[in-house]
Design a protein around this motif. Structure first.
Motif, short mmCIF file in Angstrom:
data_model
loop_
_atom_site.label_atom_id
_atom_site.label_comp_id
_atom_site.label_asym_id
_atom_site.label_seq_id
_atom_site.Cartn_x
_atom_site.Cartn_y
_atom_site.Cartn_z
N HIS A 88 3.07 -5.63 4.37
CA HIS A 88 2.16 -6.30 4.23
C HIS A 88 0.90 -6.09 3.37
O HIS A 88 0.62 -6.71 2.51
CB HIS A 88 1.35 -6.43 5.90
N CYS A 89 1.04 -4.61 3.18
CA CYS A 89 0.05 -4.05 2.44
C CYS A 89 0.50 -4.00 1.00
O CYS A 89 -0.45 -4.52 -0.06
CB CYS A 89 -0.06 -2.25 2.79
N GLU A 90 1.77 -3.98 0.73
CA GLU A 90 2.22 -4.15 -0.56
C GLU A 90 2.19 -5.51 -1.27
O GLU A 90 2.08 -5.77 -2.19
CB GLU A 90 3.49 -3.75 -0.66
N ALA A 91 2.26 -6.78 -0.21
CA ALA A 91 2.40 -8.07 -0.54
C ALA A 91 0.84 -8.63 -0.90
O ALA A 91 0.45 -9.47 -1.79
CB ALA A 91 2.80 -8.89 0.61
N GLN A 92 -0.26 -7.98 -0.38
CA GLN A 92 -1.62 -8.18 -0.85
C GLN A 92 -1.97 -7.52 -1.93
O GLN A 92 -2.97 -7.65 -2.52
CB GLN A 92 -2.52 -7.85 0.48
N LEU A 93 -1.43 -6.05 -2.20
CA LEU A 93 -1.73 -5.04 -3.29
C LEU A 93 -2.39 -5.63 -4.60
O LEU A 93 -3.50 -5.81 -5.23
CB LEU A 93 -1.17 -3.93 -3.45
N ASP A 94 -1.25 -6.41 -5.38
CA ASP A 94 -1.65 -6.90 -6.85
C ASP A 94 -2.73 -7.78 -6.85
O ASP A 94 -3.45 -8.00 -7.73
CB ASP A 94 -0.37 -7.23 -7.17
N SER A 95 -2.48 -8.76 -5.88
CA SER A 95 -3.67 -9.73 -5.81
C SER A 95 -5.19 -9.39 -5.64
O SER A 95 -6.06 -9.86 -6.31
CB SER A 95 -3.36 -10.81 -4.63
N VAL A 96 -5.16 -8.38 -4.85
CA VAL A 96 -6.54 -7.65 -4.44
C VAL A 96 -7.02 -7.07 -5.75
O VAL A 96 -8.19 -7.07 -6.28
CB VAL A 96 -6.51 -6.86 -3.53
N LEU A 97 -6.14 -6.45 -6.55
CA LEU A 97 -6.47 -5.45 -7.79
C LEU A 97 -6.64 -6.42 -8.80
O LEU A 97 -7.74 -6.31 -9.65
CB LEU A 97 -5.20 -4.66 -7.89
N ARG A 98 -6.07 -7.73 -9.08
CA ARG A 98 -6.49 -8.42 -10.05
C ARG A 98 -7.74 -9.31 -9.78
O ARG A 98 -8.67 -9.21 -10.64
CB ARG A 98 -5.43 -9.69 -10.05
N SER A 99 -7.93 -9.61 -8.59
CA SER A 99 -9.08 -10.62 -8.24
C SER A 99 -10.31 -9.46 -8.36
O SER A 99 -11.63 -10.11 -8.52
CB SER A 99 -9.07 -10.98 -6.84
N LEU A 100 -10.14 -8.22 -8.22
CA LEU A 100 -11.41 -7.38 -8.53
C LEU A 100 -11.38 -6.95 -9.82
O LEU A 100 -12.44 -5.96 -10.14
CB LEU A 100 -11.21 -6.32 -7.41
N GLY A 101 -10.41 -7.26 -10.68
CA GLY A 101 -10.66 -6.59 -11.82
C GLY A 101 -10.20 -5.26 -12.20
O GLY A 101 -10.63 -4.65 -13.13
N LEU A 102 -9.37 -4.79 -11.22
CA LEU A 102 -8.98 -3.47 -11.32
C LEU A 102 -7.53 -3.28 -11.86
O LEU A 102 -7.07 -2.24 -11.75
CB LEU A 102 -9.18 -2.74 -9.87
#
Length: 298
Positions: free
Chosen positions: A283-297
């Protein structure tokens, strides 16, 4: 110096902590956060705060406004219609999640452009968000009410390294060149070469930022959960376990119930069902890239 559990170090531990505080104090641009963050934190702590009031505060910062709207419209939330106002985003996301976004965006902005020598900032942010998501997964799994606090603790847990690489890059270079197998060995070498370790610096940074005391206490005890004050052992153990899981994920290794942990007491203290670790990690890995992109990281 042999590795000593923090709870048993006495005067040595206090000396290390004092050195950590001095290291943070010497980095004035890192030792404070923008005033807007504290105003937002105060507003979020008010159970009767109005969405319109929060929206007005956030709209004072164009960058924070853009980040919040980007996160609200990301695949992470998957709302069916585009969200175009801050007040609408707050209403749909919820105050706890807004608090997470505000802190993450504030940190990203505060450290923007800081590229310490020999520190991979992309890897740093990826690891920090991984820890935050894993801590949140554990909190939700256990039905804890403070899932947002768990996210914040995970997010801040490695910030001490950012200070150390920026403040004493040559000493940290020596630490790196010595090599280490895990974070316990890394912390031992940091104490030997620098005079304090990343967990102690992270705790000092939280204090400098005037964050709630328990956040810094958990971060300071992340390698030795039993050294945390009474009542925080379990939370420190969950952070310790989250770090063990995310270190595996970072290396591309499989997470199983029998993973090697940083602290032998952490699994039992944490209360987490280790059989669920593979699912929680997924579940953590499924969210990771989306969170990073949306925060500009990313």
């Amino acid at each position: 110096m042999p590795f000593l559990r923090r709870g048993r170090r006495g005067n040595i531990g206090r000396l290390f902590m004092r050195l950590a505080q001095e290291l943070v104090a010497g980095q004035k641009h890192l030792a404070t956060l923008p005033d807007l963050y504290y105003k937002l934190r105060q507003a979020l702590a008010d159970p009767e705060v109005r969405v319109s009031e929060l929206a007005r505060l956030i709209e004072n910062d164009p960058s924070l406004t853009a980040t919040l709207l980007q996160v609200a419209n990301s695949a992470f939330y998957g709302f069916p219609r585009r969200i175009e106002t801050v007040s609408r985003a707050i209403s749909l996301i919820g105050l706890d999640q807004v608090g997470e976004i505000v802190l993450t965006a504030t940190l990203a902005g505060a450290f923007h452009g800081i590229r310490p020598r020999r520190m991979d900032m992309d890897r740093f942010w990826r690891g920090s968000i991984r820890r935050a998501l894993m801590c949140r997964q554990f909190a939700r799994h256990l039905g804890a009410r403070e899932a947002e606090r768990a996210f914040v603790i995970g997010l801040l847990s490695d910030m001490g390294h950012l200070v150390m690489y920026h403040a004493v890059p040559d000493l940290m270079g020596i630490v790196l060149d010595m090599g280490q197998e895990n974070l316990n060995e890394l912390a031992e070498k940091e104490r030997s070469i620098v005079g304090c370790d990343f967990a102690e610096v992270g705790a000092a940074l939280c204090s400098s930022w005037h964050l709630p005391e328990h956040i810094g206490q958990v971060i300071g005890a992340q390698l030795d959960p039993l050294s945390a004050p009474e009542g925080l052992h379990e939370e420190a153990a969950r952070l310790n376990l989250a770090i063990s899981v995310t270190e595996l994920l970072a290396r591309g290794e499989t997470v199983t119930a029998g993973i090697s942990v940083l602290d032998e007491d952490a699994p039992e203290l944490s209360g987490v069902d280790l059989a669920l670790l593979p699912v929680l990690a997924e579940h953590c890995e499924a969210q990771l890239d989306s969170v990073l992109r949306s925060l500009g990281l990313s």
